[in-house]
Design an enzyme around this catalytic site. Sequence first.
Site, short mmCIF file in Angstrom:
data_model
loop_
_atom_site.label_atom_id
_atom_site.label_comp_id
_atom_site.label_asym_id
_atom_site.label_seq_id
_atom_site.Cartn_x
_atom_site.Cartn_y
_atom_site.Cartn_z
N SER A 585 0.85 -1.19 0.00
CA SER A 585 0.00 0.00 0.00
C SER A 585 0.89 1.24 0.00
O SER A 585 1.66 1.44 -0.93
CB SER A 585 -0.96 -0.04 1.19
OG SER A 585 -2.01 0.88 1.03
N ASP A 671 -9.90 -3.89 -5.30
CA ASP A 671 -9.34 -3.00 -4.29
C ASP A 671 -9.89 -1.59 -4.50
O ASP A 671 -9.80 -1.04 -5.60
CB ASP A 671 -7.82 -3.00 -4.40
CG ASP A 671 -7.14 -2.32 -3.23
OD1 ASP A 671 -7.80 -1.57 -2.50
OD2 ASP A 671 -5.92 -2.53 -3.06
N HIS A 703 -8.42 -4.89 -0.94
CA HIS A 703 -7.15 -4.33 -0.53
C HIS A 703 -6.35 -5.28 0.35
O HIS A 703 -5.12 -5.30 0.30
CB HIS A 703 -7.39 -3.01 0.21
CG HIS A 703 -6.15 -2.21 0.44
ND1 HIS A 703 -5.39 -1.69 -0.57
CD2 HIS A 703 -5.54 -1.82 1.59
CE1 HIS A 703 -4.37 -1.02 -0.07
NE2 HIS A 703 -4.43 -1.09 1.24
#
Length: 739
Positions: A585, A671, A703
């Site tokens: 991320s 996501d 995600h």
Amino acid sequence: MIIPPVAAKKPVERVHHNDVYVDNYEWLRDKESPEVIAHLEAENEYTDVRTEHLTLLQEQIFEEITDRTQETDLSVPVRRGEWWYYTRTVEGLEYGIHCRAPISGPEDWDPPVVSPATAATVHGQTDGMPAVPGEQVLLDDNAEAAAHDFYSLGSFDLSSDGGLLLYGVDTEGDERYTLRIRDIDPTRIRRPDSVGDDDTDTVDLSADNLTDEIPGTAAGAMFDRSGRYVFYTTVDEAWRPDTVWRHEIGTARETDVSVFHEPDERFWVGVGRTRSRAYLVIEAGSSVTSETRLLASDDPTGEFAVVWPRREGVEYDVEHAVIGGEDRLLIVHNHNAVNFELVSVAAADPQGAALTMLPHNPAVRLESVDAFRDFVVVEYRSEGLTRVAIARRDDKKKIGLTELKFTEALYSVGAMGNPEWEQPTIRLNYTSFVTPSTVYDVVVATGERRLRKQQPVLGGYDPTLFEQRREWATATDGTRIPISLVYRRDLVTPGVPAPTLLYGYGAYEHSVDPGFGISRLSLLDRGMIFAVAHVRGGGEMGRLWYESGKKLHKRNSFTDFADCAEHLIDAGYTEADRLVADGGSAGGLLVGAVANMTPHLFSGILAGVPFVDPLTSILDPALPLTVIEWDEWGDPLHDPEVYAYMKSYSPLENVRETHYPRILATTSLNDTRVLYVEPAKWVAKLREVNADVLLKTEMSAGHGGVSGRYNAWRERAFEYAWVIDAAGAHPTGEERTFS
């Protein structure tokens, strides 16, 4: 020769602040396009072929994880009202089973303990006894997930009387949850007089749903104290939780009342309640500003009142406490207190005079306060480690802190699972890189620590074979950057370079604290070092540590990570051709930027759901969560300085002709936080300069990756097999002295 997929170039101009950027791969954003899906599937096929030689290693790692994991197990029961609540897992099943069992009496604060061998009950069908006498199955995630490729539980709450269950399910990975309400009326079974009675039949209550069903909610829905109403949030078109709703059970969704709407696109909203259940709470917050509203629980249809009006740059959290018979609000805030301080105000007049309970300390980051009937628990951070203290109130003007001490040099500890206002104990979760997750109950009156459970590690785990330690790198500007390391003493000798995985994140004030990981043993047993670079932008060293790694200081995160890599190399822990960088991320942005800036320091880059096209995303207010993110990264849409700064480090826009390390990027089609298109575009751009890069896209996930524990273990085995290969570690671990 294997030919990698080549994405077609379809130039699109992006023009801002007199700067023109030509994006050849923006067309990959259309997830409904058959051409896009075909390209992602081609990338998956290419990755499968390129990693085929690692299939055996992947299977070995998967088996190691499963062999070390006690698959049939249950969590430590948490008391709530007249019930113990817990989750069981059963060997062979992907998901947990949520259950409860009755307490034996009002003074029962010792959770039931059972042998894992008896925890295999599924709806009463087992070779042994139910996991806990008087058990009720409330929700079986396996049954809920049976017809879906993806499953995630986003809300789980019980009414005060224990008669209703509220739960929210996402079956796409897009973090939109459908709420349902289940009748779990405890009067429908005979309650045993004590836990030792013979009432051992498991009762299945997992099929009695009411007609209420609310699609499209955010996570975190809850009952009010009466159990008559449900409060939940919904999101706007940018996936920002912006509205709190009140639903009356038994009525149509169309009649639900909008209780609060937040129009400012920088702010998200959430709903909750105080531990005392005296107040309902609505919180609105951006990355730098917050505002809290309270409503007395006995008036659930009333108007919420603001505690402190929002003030730009001021964050605060509110807890209800009763001090000297008076309702008070304990507020942790950062107004003129960068590391936060604790004050107390009258609940009846929260904007009146404030009493300072814990003054600001520049060396201590105050993180949270939990109020109970008879005491307060304070959590804070100093010297890069988490701390917990129990606060006994001497009077309403001050509190005395007793910090709980631990002997390991590196560890993390926090209060968890403490829902009861009148409980006499505090539950803690403790762990380190070498100590499995450990649950304690601390008796507040005496300080006694009662060990409730330590995460089992099967197969002969010996913590004395492992070393954890702290190193300090020196950044270019002279700042000392902490690095945490763990390795096998018998396989790694400091000063003799070893294959190493260096992890980093460095954003949102998120701290990467020491923690045990069963899957990580598969790396350590192959002679690898696992290291964490605690770079600026995280929260390990206090609020200023975060401030110096965000917005126009963001490059500090990247240079800190590179400086940590150089320190490990210079100190003899590893070498550049044996060092793999890992980040997910915002950490994917970190390792993506470092790949461009200092590719010579690494043999591999593992980038999970990586935020590698930040400028394109943060420029578009219509994309999920963009405006909220301006407080973290800056506003490039309106500020040319921010635009130029972000463009200077964007991994996608700074791909260049150089020798890149091997790169594996992973993403998920659904996501909503970091869209799959970012790594897809990045990989396509890297292919232009002949980088050795792989892309793996989960086609039914969000995600957090795939759902289900076995699926997650296989995903981790795939990544770790690639890491072992990229770092040049021993693939089979034949030199191990134990398994």
